[in-house]
Motif scaffolding. Sequence first.
Motif, PDB file in Angstrom:
ATOM      1  N   ARG A  12       0.844  -1.179   0.000  1.00 25.65           N
ATOM      2  CA  ARG A  12       0.000   0.000   0.000  1.00 25.65           C
ATOM      3  C   ARG A  12       0.887   1.238   0.000  1.00 25.65           C
ATOM      4  NH1 ARG A  12      -3.719  -0.286   4.847  1.00 25.65           N
ATOM      5  NH2 ARG A  12      -2.148   1.018   5.780  1.00 25.65           N
ATOM      6  N   ARG A  13       0.557   2.185  -0.841  1.00 27.29           N
ATOM      7  CA  ARG A  13       1.346   3.403  -0.902  1.00 27.29           C
ATOM      8  C   ARG A  13       0.444   4.611  -0.875  1.00 27.29           C
ATOM      9  NH1 ARG A  13       6.048   2.288  -5.327  1.00 27.29           N
ATOM     10  NH2 ARG A  13       6.485   0.223  -4.555  1.00 27.29           N
ATOM     11  N   ILE A  14       0.988   5.698  -0.377  1.00 26.43           N
ATOM     12  CA  ILE A  14       0.287   6.976  -0.430  1.00 26.43           C
ATOM     13  C   ILE A  14       0.890   7.775  -1.565  1.00 26.43           C
ATOM     14  CG2 ILE A  14      -0.248   9.086   0.812  1.00 26.43           C
ATOM     15  CD1 ILE A  14       0.128   7.393   3.416  1.00 26.43           C
ATOM     16  N   ARG A  15       0.072   8.084  -2.560  1.00 25.11           N
ATOM     17  CA  ARG A  15       0.586   8.792  -3.734  1.00 25.11           C
ATOM     18  C   ARG A  15       0.645  10.286  -3.471  1.00 25.11           C
ATOM     19  NH1 ARG A  15      -3.532   7.821  -7.482  1.00 25.11           N
ATOM     20  NH2 ARG A  15      -2.282   8.611  -9.164  1.00 25.11           N
ATOM     21  N   THR A  38      -2.798   0.579  -4.137  1.00 29.92           N
ATOM     22  CA  THR A  38      -2.474  -0.764  -3.682  1.00 29.92           C
ATOM     23  C   THR A  38      -1.921  -1.527  -4.873  1.00 29.92           C
ATOM     24  OG1 THR A  38      -4.289  -0.706  -2.105  1.00 29.92           O
ATOM     25  CG2 THR A  38      -3.361  -2.854  -2.588  1.00 29.92           C
ATOM     26  N   GLU A  39      -0.738  -2.036  -4.732  1.00 27.11           N
ATOM     27  CA  GLU A  39      -0.207  -2.854  -5.811  1.00 27.11           C
ATOM     28  C   GLU A  39      -0.128  -4.300  -5.365  1.00 27.11           C
ATOM     29  OE1 GLU A  39       3.546  -0.678  -6.492  1.00 27.11           O
ATOM     30  OE2 GLU A  39       4.550  -2.485  -5.800  1.00 27.11           O
ATOM     31  N   THR A  40      -0.659  -5.170  -6.209  1.00 26.69           N
ATOM     32  CA  THR A  40      -0.608  -6.596  -5.940  1.00 26.69           C
ATOM     33  C   THR A  40       0.558  -7.170  -6.720  1.00 26.69           C
ATOM     34  OG1 THR A  40      -2.998  -6.588  -5.720  1.00 26.69           O
ATOM     35  CG2 THR A  40      -1.951  -8.731  -5.963  1.00 26.69           C
ATOM     36  N   ARG A  41       1.401  -7.896  -6.021  1.00 29.39           N
ATOM     37  CA  ARG A  41       2.613  -8.400  -6.660  1.00 29.39           C
ATOM     38  C   ARG A  41       2.667  -9.922  -6.605  1.00 29.39           C
ATOM     39  NH1 ARG A  41       7.513  -5.539  -3.892  1.00 29.39           N
ATOM     40  NH2 ARG A  41       6.697  -6.730  -2.143  1.00 29.39           N
ATOM     41  N   CYS A  42       3.204 -10.470  -7.636  1.00 29.96           N
ATOM     42  CA  CYS A  42       3.470 -11.897  -7.672  1.00 29.96           C
ATOM     43  C   CYS A  42       4.960 -12.050  -7.946  1.00 29.96           C
ATOM     44  CB  CYS A  42       2.638 -12.553  -8.776  1.00 29.96           C
ATOM     45  SG  CYS A  42       2.847 -14.332  -8.805  1.00 29.96           S
ATOM     46  N   CYS A  43       5.645 -12.774  -7.106  1.00 31.88           N
ATOM     47  CA  CYS A  43       7.112 -12.880  -7.231  1.00 31.88           C
ATOM     48  C   CYS A  43       7.768 -11.510  -7.204  1.00 31.88           C
ATOM     49  CB  CYS A  43       7.519 -13.582  -8.517  1.00 31.88           C
ATOM     50  SG  CYS A  43       7.093 -15.274  -8.551  1.00 31.88           S
ATOM     51  N   PHE A  44       7.209 -10.617  -6.415  1.00 32.04           N
ATOM     52  CA  PHE A  44       7.725  -9.256  -6.257  1.00 32.04           C
ATOM     53  C   PHE A  44       7.612  -8.423  -7.523  1.00 32.04           C
ATOM     54  CE2 PHE A  44       9.964 -12.089  -3.324  1.00 32.04           C
ATOM     55  CZ  PHE A  44       9.483 -11.579  -2.140  1.00 32.04           C
ATOM     56  N   PRO A  46       4.952  -6.295  -9.656  1.00 33.08           N
ATOM     57  CA  PRO A  46       3.583  -5.776  -9.617  1.00 33.08           C
ATOM     58  C   PRO A  46       2.814  -6.118 -10.892  1.00 33.08           C
ATOM     59  CG  PRO A  46       5.202  -4.053  -9.157  1.00 33.08           C
ATOM     60  CD  PRO A  46       5.957  -5.230  -9.672  1.00 33.08           C
ATOM     61  N   PHE A  47       1.599  -6.626 -10.745  1.00 28.10           N
ATOM     62  CA  PHE A  47       0.803  -6.934 -11.934  1.00 28.10           C
ATOM     63  C   PHE A  47      -0.594  -6.352 -11.850  1.00 28.10           C
ATOM     64  CE2 PHE A  47      -2.095 -10.223 -10.384  1.00 28.10           C
ATOM     65  CZ  PHE A  47      -1.476 -10.618  -9.201  1.00 28.10           C
ATOM     66  N   TYR A  48      -0.931  -5.764 -10.718  1.00 28.12           N
ATOM     67  CA  TYR A  48      -2.257  -5.170 -10.590  1.00 28.12           C
ATOM     68  C   TYR A  48      -2.183  -3.961  -9.679  1.00 28.12           C
ATOM     69  CZ  TYR A  48      -7.183  -4.644  -9.417  1.00 28.12           C
ATOM     70  OH  TYR A  48      -8.433  -4.143  -9.219  1.00 28.12           O
ATOM     71  N   PHE A  49      -2.736  -2.848 -10.153  1.00 25.25           N
ATOM     72  CA  PHE A  49      -2.752  -1.634  -9.360  1.00 25.25           C
ATOM     73  C   PHE A  49      -4.179  -1.193  -9.117  1.00 25.25           C
ATOM     74  CE2 PHE A  49       1.285  -1.595 -11.539  1.00 25.25           C
ATOM     75  CZ  PHE A  49       2.164  -1.250 -10.526  1.00 25.25           C
ATOM     76  N   LYS A  50      -4.401  -0.733  -7.920  1.00 21.13           N
ATOM     77  CA  LYS A  50      -5.717  -0.237  -7.593  1.00 21.13           C
ATOM     78  C   LYS A  50      -5.557   1.112  -6.907  1.00 21.13           C
ATOM     79  CE  LYS A  50      -9.864  -1.452  -5.130  1.00 21.13           C
ATOM     80  NZ  LYS A  50     -10.584  -2.514  -4.463  1.00 21.13           N
ATOM     81  N   TYR A  51      -6.365   2.073  -7.343  1.00 24.64           N
ATOM     82  CA  TYR A  51      -6.285   3.410  -6.779  1.00 24.64           C
ATOM     83  C   TYR A  51      -7.545   3.718  -5.992  1.00 24.64           C
ATOM     84  CZ  TYR A  51      -2.540   3.623 -10.150  1.00 24.64           C
ATOM     85  OH  TYR A  51      -1.421   3.351 -10.849  1.00 24.64           O
TER      86      TYR A  51
END
Length: 71
Positions: A12-15, A38-44, A46-51
Amino acid sequence: MVSLCFIVDQKRRIRSHRPVASLCSRCGGGARVADMQTETRCCFIPFYFKYWKAIICTFCGVILKSYGGNK
Ligand SMILES: [Zn+2]
Protein backbone atom coordinates in the motif's frame (compact mmCIF):
# COMPACT_ATOMS: atom_id res chain seq x y z
CA MET A 1 12.14 -24.28 -3.38
CA VAL A 2 10.28 -23.56 -6.60
CA SER A 3 7.12 -22.65 -4.69
CA LEU A 4 8.82 -19.42 -3.72
CA CYS A 5 7.62 -18.03 -7.05
CA PHE A 6 3.96 -18.18 -6.04
CA ILE A 7 4.20 -15.51 -3.40
CA VAL A 8 1.48 -12.95 -3.87
CA ASP A 9 1.51 -9.93 -1.67
CA GLN A 10 0.11 -6.44 -1.56
CA LYS A 11 1.80 -3.15 -0.96
CA ARG A 12 0.00 0.00 0.00
CA ARG A 13 1.35 3.40 -0.90
CA ILE A 14 0.29 6.98 -0.43
CA ARG A 15 0.59 8.79 -3.73
CA SER A 16 -0.40 12.24 -2.52
CA HIS A 17 -2.27 13.79 0.35
CA ARG A 18 -3.68 17.10 1.45
CA PRO A 19 -5.03 18.40 4.75
CA VAL A 20 -8.67 17.99 5.63
CA ALA A 21 -10.61 19.62 8.46
CA SER A 22 -10.75 16.57 10.65
CA LEU A 23 -8.88 15.05 13.54
CA CYS A 24 -7.66 11.53 14.13
CA SER A 25 -9.94 9.68 16.54
CA ARG A 26 -7.01 7.71 17.90
CA CYS A 27 -4.24 10.21 18.56
CA GLY A 28 -5.90 13.56 17.87
CA GLY A 29 -3.44 14.40 15.10
CA GLY A 30 -4.34 16.11 11.86
CA ALA A 31 -6.17 13.95 9.36
CA ARG A 32 -5.48 14.08 5.64
CA VAL A 33 -7.29 12.93 2.56
CA ALA A 34 -4.93 10.75 0.58
CA ASP A 35 -4.77 9.17 -2.84
CA MET A 36 -3.83 5.61 -2.11
CA GLN A 37 -2.42 2.94 -4.34
CA THR A 38 -2.47 -0.76 -3.68
CA GLU A 39 -0.21 -2.85 -5.81
CA THR A 40 -0.61 -6.60 -5.94
CA ARG A 41 2.61 -8.40 -6.66
CA CYS A 42 3.47 -11.90 -7.67
CA CYS A 43 7.11 -12.88 -7.23
CA PHE A 44 7.72 -9.26 -6.26
CA ILE A 45 6.59 -8.10 -9.71
CA PRO A 46 3.58 -5.78 -9.62
CA PHE A 47 0.80 -6.93 -11.93
CA TYR A 48 -2.26 -5.17 -10.59
CA PHE A 49 -2.75 -1.63 -9.36
CA LYS A 50 -5.72 -0.24 -7.59
CA TYR A 51 -6.28 3.41 -6.78
CA TRP A 52 -8.51 4.59 -4.00
CA LYS A 53 -9.00 7.44 -1.58
CA ALA A 54 -8.81 7.42 2.16
CA ILE A 55 -8.81 9.73 5.15
CA ILE A 56 -5.64 8.94 7.03
CA CYS A 57 -3.74 10.24 9.99
CA THR A 58 -0.22 11.19 9.01
CA PHE A 59 0.86 11.07 12.64
CA CYS A 60 -0.04 7.52 13.63
CA GLY A 61 -0.86 6.19 10.16
CA VAL A 62 -4.32 4.87 10.93
CA ILE A 63 -6.93 4.82 8.15
CA LEU A 64 -9.96 6.67 9.46
CA LYS A 65 -12.12 6.20 6.41
CA SER A 66 -11.66 4.71 2.98
CA TYR A 67 -13.44 5.21 -0.29
CA GLY A 68 -13.49 3.06 -3.36
CA GLY A 69 -13.62 -0.33 -1.69
CA ASN A 70 -10.23 -1.43 -0.47
CA LYS A 71 -10.74 -5.16 -0.45
ZN1 LIG B 1 -3.61 9.40 14.50
